[in-house]
Design a protein around this motif. Sequence first.
Motif, short mmCIF file in Angstrom:
data_model
loop_
_atom_site.label_atom_id
_atom_site.label_comp_id
_atom_site.label_asym_id
_atom_site.label_seq_id
_atom_site.Cartn_x
_atom_site.Cartn_y
_atom_site.Cartn_z
N SER A 63 0.84 -1.19 0.00
CA SER A 63 0.00 0.00 0.00
C SER A 63 0.88 1.24 0.00
N ALA A 64 0.34 2.33 -0.53
CA ALA A 64 1.08 3.60 -0.52
C ALA A 64 1.35 4.03 0.91
N GLU A 65 0.39 3.82 1.78
CA GLU A 65 0.52 4.24 3.18
C GLU A 65 1.74 3.61 3.85
N SER A 66 2.00 2.35 3.54
CA SER A 66 3.13 1.65 4.15
C SER A 66 4.45 1.93 3.46
N ASN A 67 4.41 2.74 2.40
CA ASN A 67 5.62 3.11 1.68
C ASN A 67 5.79 4.63 1.65
N ASN A 68 5.58 5.24 2.82
CA ASN A 68 5.75 6.68 2.99
C ASN A 68 4.88 7.48 2.03
N GLY A 69 3.70 6.94 1.71
CA GLY A 69 2.79 7.63 0.82
C GLY A 69 3.17 7.54 -0.65
N ASP A 70 4.18 6.73 -0.96
CA ASP A 70 4.70 6.63 -2.33
C ASP A 70 3.99 5.49 -3.06
N ALA A 71 2.94 5.82 -3.81
CA ALA A 71 2.18 4.81 -4.54
C ALA A 71 3.03 4.17 -5.63
N ASP A 72 3.95 4.94 -6.21
CA ASP A 72 4.81 4.40 -7.26
C ASP A 72 5.74 3.32 -6.71
N ALA A 73 6.28 3.55 -5.51
CA ALA A 73 7.15 2.54 -4.90
C ALA A 73 6.36 1.26 -4.64
N ALA A 74 5.15 1.41 -4.11
CA ALA A 74 4.32 0.24 -3.86
C ALA A 74 4.04 -0.51 -5.15
N ALA A 75 3.78 0.23 -6.22
CA ALA A 75 3.51 -0.40 -7.52
C ALA A 75 4.74 -1.12 -8.05
N ARG A 76 5.92 -0.54 -7.84
CA ARG A 76 7.16 -1.20 -8.29
C ARG A 76 7.38 -2.51 -7.55
N PHE A 77 7.12 -2.52 -6.24
CA PHE A 77 7.30 -3.76 -5.49
C PHE A 77 6.33 -4.83 -5.99
N ARG A 78 5.09 -4.44 -6.25
CA ARG A 78 4.11 -5.40 -6.74
C ARG A 78 4.52 -5.92 -8.12
N SER A 79 4.98 -5.01 -8.97
CA SER A 79 5.40 -5.43 -10.31
C SER A 79 6.57 -6.40 -10.23
N TYR A 80 7.51 -6.13 -9.32
CA TYR A 80 8.67 -7.02 -9.19
C TYR A 80 8.23 -8.40 -8.71
N LEU A 81 7.31 -8.43 -7.76
CA LEU A 81 6.82 -9.72 -7.27
C LEU A 81 6.13 -10.49 -8.39
N ASP A 82 5.44 -9.79 -9.26
CA ASP A 82 4.82 -10.46 -10.42
C ASP A 82 5.88 -11.06 -11.33
N ARG A 83 6.98 -10.33 -11.51
CA ARG A 83 8.04 -10.82 -12.42
C ARG A 83 8.73 -12.07 -11.87
N VAL A 84 8.81 -12.18 -10.55
CA VAL A 84 9.50 -13.34 -9.96
C VAL A 84 8.49 -14.33 -9.37
N SER A 85 7.28 -14.31 -9.88
CA SER A 85 6.23 -15.18 -9.34
C SER A 85 6.60 -16.66 -9.49
N GLY A 86 7.36 -16.99 -10.54
CA GLY A 86 7.78 -18.38 -10.70
C GLY A 86 8.71 -18.83 -9.59
N PHE A 87 9.60 -17.94 -9.19
CA PHE A 87 10.52 -18.23 -8.09
C PHE A 87 9.75 -18.36 -6.78
N LEU A 88 8.83 -17.44 -6.54
CA LEU A 88 8.05 -17.47 -5.30
C LEU A 88 7.08 -18.64 -5.26
N GLY A 89 6.63 -19.06 -6.42
CA GLY A 89 5.59 -20.09 -6.47
C GLY A 89 6.10 -21.51 -6.37
N ASN A 90 7.42 -21.68 -6.28
CA ASN A 90 7.97 -23.04 -6.26
C ASN A 90 9.06 -23.17 -5.19
N PRO A 91 8.72 -22.94 -3.92
CA PRO A 91 9.74 -22.99 -2.87
C PRO A 91 10.12 -24.42 -2.51
#
Length: 404
Positions: A63-91
């Motif tokens: 959320s933007a609130e948990s990232n010092n009000g920076d919605a773009d930072a929150a979006a970048r983290f979400r986008s990165y997690l999407d890109r590495v979903s294969g890594f996260l999905g197969n522990p």
Amino acid sequence: MSKVLIMLTGARVWSQNDGTQRPTGFWGEEFTVPHELLTEAGVQLTLATPGGAVPVVDELSLSAESNNGDADAAARFRSYLDRVSGFLGNPSRLEDIDPAEYDAVLVPGGHGPMQDLAVNADAGRILAAMLPDGGKTVAALCHGQAAFLSAGDADGKWIFTGRRMTSFTDEEEHVTGLDANAPWLLESRLRAGGAEVTGGPAWRSHVVVDGNLITGQNPASGAAVARKLIEALGARKTATEAATGTATGTGTPQDAVPKGTAPAGAAPRSVEEANKAIVRQAYELAAANDLEALFEVRAADYRLTLPDGHPVPGTWTGRDADAARERIFAALGADGVTTRELVADGPHRVIALVEPTGLDGAGDRWSMLLAELFRIEDGKITEIEPFWWDIVELNRIADSRIRH
């Protein structure tokens, strides 16, 4: 190639003092920032959770609130997690991990580790095998240190007694408002076990290195922890090569560039990509106010040059350049910088398009585009030249030059 185990929580809830179950998981920034830096450094990464459970991100962390009000930072983290979903999905399963196969273990936080890793026998087994081995490194972030509570030696003594560390502080937990219903607080529990816990200012990067133990206080400490871990891995590799006589010498310029993505056998990164990683890291360290680490990515005599069209043109070097840069952003009232794009322009140049934001004298929020030119030699930033503030300023400067 160095091998690092990322020990991640598999918990989806955190049991509260009143019996309720609070949704949780791992904290987005604490996974994405170290994962990206370690990957860029060519480290081979393995993910493991209790029982091989697919980890979930704590949605609050995106959320933007948990990232010092920076919605773009929150979006970048979400986008990165999407890109590495294969890594996260197969522990892998923690139960199947042989710690002898890894050079280091990293435990990101979120409240999830307080639910499962704090009482997980295999988390304790892995830590108990790695911490006493001076050739291996144990690193953890924020609430990831909860995993330490599971680690005892053969006599049942806690192996972290007497070790210096930091963690998410009781003060920070109080600010979140979660302390009142928490079954226990991490900083207090670590202290009670005999660890020497220190904390820095709330929400600011703070890292403690005690031998082969690296700990970060909060999400803002992620980049600094990753850098310290990469340094430790590099030192271990150098020592091993010196001891075995397997050092390869200076090699070609391409050999000197950190290798690419996490999987073994990945192609080497180009010099341009390595330079972009250095610039990205510089912005992250500046945002975290980790000046010690920031000096390490800049040449000692690096230059800051403001062109003639700038309101305060001039050239500064070294520490004077840092002071000048701080004065400029302070005068603007800037309270944050978002990196929009990095463009490699040959083997020694990176153009960064960033957006400073802040409050003006009337208390109104402003933002503007700023392009900066970085020159890089031998893995160090040697010059920074801001050359375009925004299109309005660019036109004003152009008109002024035409008139004169």
